[in-house]
Design an enzyme around this catalytic site. Structure first.
Site, PDB file in Angstrom:
ATOM      1  N   THR A   1       9.191  -1.571   2.977  1.00 52.11           N
ATOM      2  CA  THR A   1       8.839  -2.971   3.264  1.00 52.11           C
ATOM      3  C   THR A   1       8.041  -3.002   4.579  1.00 52.11           C
ATOM      4  O   THR A   1       8.074  -2.046   5.352  1.00 52.11           O
ATOM      5  CB  THR A   1      10.099  -3.866   3.370  1.00 52.11           C
ATOM      6  OG1 THR A   1      10.914  -3.404   4.444  1.00 52.11           O
ATOM      7  CG2 THR A   1      10.900  -3.862   2.078  1.00 52.11           C
TER       8      THR A   1
ATOM      9  N   LYS B   1       5.682   3.512  17.989  1.00 51.30           N
ATOM     10  CA  LYS B   1       5.752   4.913  17.535  1.00 51.30           C
ATOM     11  C   LYS B   1       6.317   5.805  18.641  1.00 51.30           C
ATOM     12  O   LYS B   1       7.076   6.742  18.378  1.00 51.30           O
ATOM     13  CB  LYS B   1       4.367   5.371  17.085  1.00 51.30           C
ATOM     14  CG  LYS B   1       3.944   4.689  15.779  1.00 51.30           C
ATOM     15  CD  LYS B   1       2.468   4.826  15.500  1.00 51.30           C
ATOM     16  CE  LYS B   1       2.108   4.225  14.154  1.00 51.30           C
ATOM     17  NZ  LYS B   1       0.659   4.001  13.984  1.00 51.30           N
TER      18      LYS B   1
ATOM     19  N   ALA C   1       0.828  -1.217   0.000  1.00 49.34           N
ATOM     20  CA  ALA C   1       0.000   0.000   0.000  1.00 49.34           C
ATOM     21  C   ALA C   1       0.861   1.266   0.000  1.00 49.34           C
ATOM     22  O   ALA C   1       0.606   2.200  -0.776  1.00 49.34           O
ATOM     23  CB  ALA C   1      -0.920  -0.017   1.208  1.00 49.34           C
TER      24      ALA C   1
END
Ligand code: HSE
Length: 332
Positions: free
Chosen positions: A92, A221, A13
């Site tokens: 990736t 994150k 995507a």
């Protein structure tokens, strides 16, 4: 006109979003003096390489029809090392177990004197400092805006627009899937299993959705934020993580009656990293709904700055990647 060659390593995507954004913005970029030439695209099955520039429209169509870009079985790492180009877009999939193939691709790029732009969280969660130093040692740039917050320019904002400020703390919602689930459960009283399925259909959930609902994606994150913004050498183990799996519809209803929403909030300050469900007043800046992400940054000079936007999605993530590519072109 400045012509810059790049490879797109990983054509899911995000990689496809980057390719289609380069295609749709071609004229706009040329007007600004930049010609982006994609010389190699690689996915898990193989690659297409063309030093004169790949026909992106045909490449996207082929990927769509055949499920792969492969014209040859040339390996990504060989392309990174051997094909002449300036920027590697490493897109990736995130792997937080060993960071591969991202780590090898990034180190291969730096050691070949190529800049790296990435959306891949795994390598940054596991080996941020080593990667940063490898880029510096080779005199190239390492940009990773797309790893946190999708389209929301958190690192650009802090490192560029707010440079001169000391960041005291950051709190935010950095996972769109859990925010979507909590919003739908609270507002529509939908059962967890159904809204989870919806999030998967939207294409924003991780391949293994337990990464979202158990707070693992948010914690990753937060580690990247801690390392990039607070100069820490944090890893996943440094984060206190609680997911949303124990949040009941009754708890959400009770919160709502008292004018609160429940959000999976990430908090980073010097010395503490936490991901946990929190009660947030309905009118609070962190109370954003649906798949939105939000980051609220507390600084010494500017005070508090809050930004919100789409935290996932193919073209949205490509927005951050394109911005990093242009940063490199303008500053190298
Ligand atoms: N699963 C992630 C999310 C995708 O829901 O935010 C973007 O990192």
């Amino acid at each position: 006109m400045k012509t810059i060659s790049l490879s797109i390593i990983g054509f899911g995507a995000v990689g496809q979003g980057v390719a289609s954004s380069i295609l749709t913005k071609q004229n706009y970029l040329k007007e600004q003096g930049f010609n982006l030439r994609v010389v190699a695209i690689s996915d898990s099955k193989g690659s297409e390489v063309n030093p004169e520039g790949i026909d992106i429209e045909r490449a996207l169509k082929r990927k769509n029809q055949e499920g792969t870009i492969a014209k040859s079985n040339q390996k990504a790492l060989d392309i990174i090392r051997e094909v002449e180009h300036e920027i590697v877009v490493e897109a990736t999939p995130t792997n937080i177990k060993d960071g591969e193939p991202g780590i090898s691709n990034m180190l291969g790029a730096f050691n070949s004197g190529r800049h790296v732009v990435t959306s891949n969280k795994g390598p940054l969660v596991l080996r941020f400092l080593e990667l940063k130093e490898a880029a510096e040692d080779n005199g190239v740039m390492f940009r990773y805006e797309a790893t946190v917050g999708g389209a929301v320019p958190i690192f650009n904002l802090i490192h560029e627009a707010l440079s001169g400020n000391t960041v005291i703390g950051i709190e935010g919602i950095l996972n769109g899937t859990t925010n979507y689930i909590l919003t739908r459960m609270a507002e529509e009283r939908m059962p967890y299993e159904i809204v989870m399925k919806e999030a998967q259909e939207l294409g924003i959930a991780e391949t293994d959705p337990s990464y979202d609902v158990e707070g693992i994606d948010s914690a990753c994150k937060l580690v990247i934020i801690a390392n990039s913004i607070f100069g820490q050498n944090a890893t996943y183990r440094d984060v206190n993580v609680t997911g949303i799996t124990k949040i009941t519809p009754e708890a959400l209803e009770l919160a709502s009656k008292n004018n609160y929403v429940v959000k999976l909030v990430c908090e980073a300050g010097k010395g503490h990293l936490t991901v946990a469900p929190r009660l947030v007043p309905k009118r609070h800046p962190l109370s954003v709904g649906g798949t939105l992400n939000v980051a609220s940054i507390l600084t010494d000079l500017a005070g508090r700055i809050t930004i919100s936007g789409k935290g996932a999605g193919s073209v949205e993530t490509a927005s951050s990647i394109l911005s990093d590519i242009l940063y490199i072109i303008k500053n190298s």
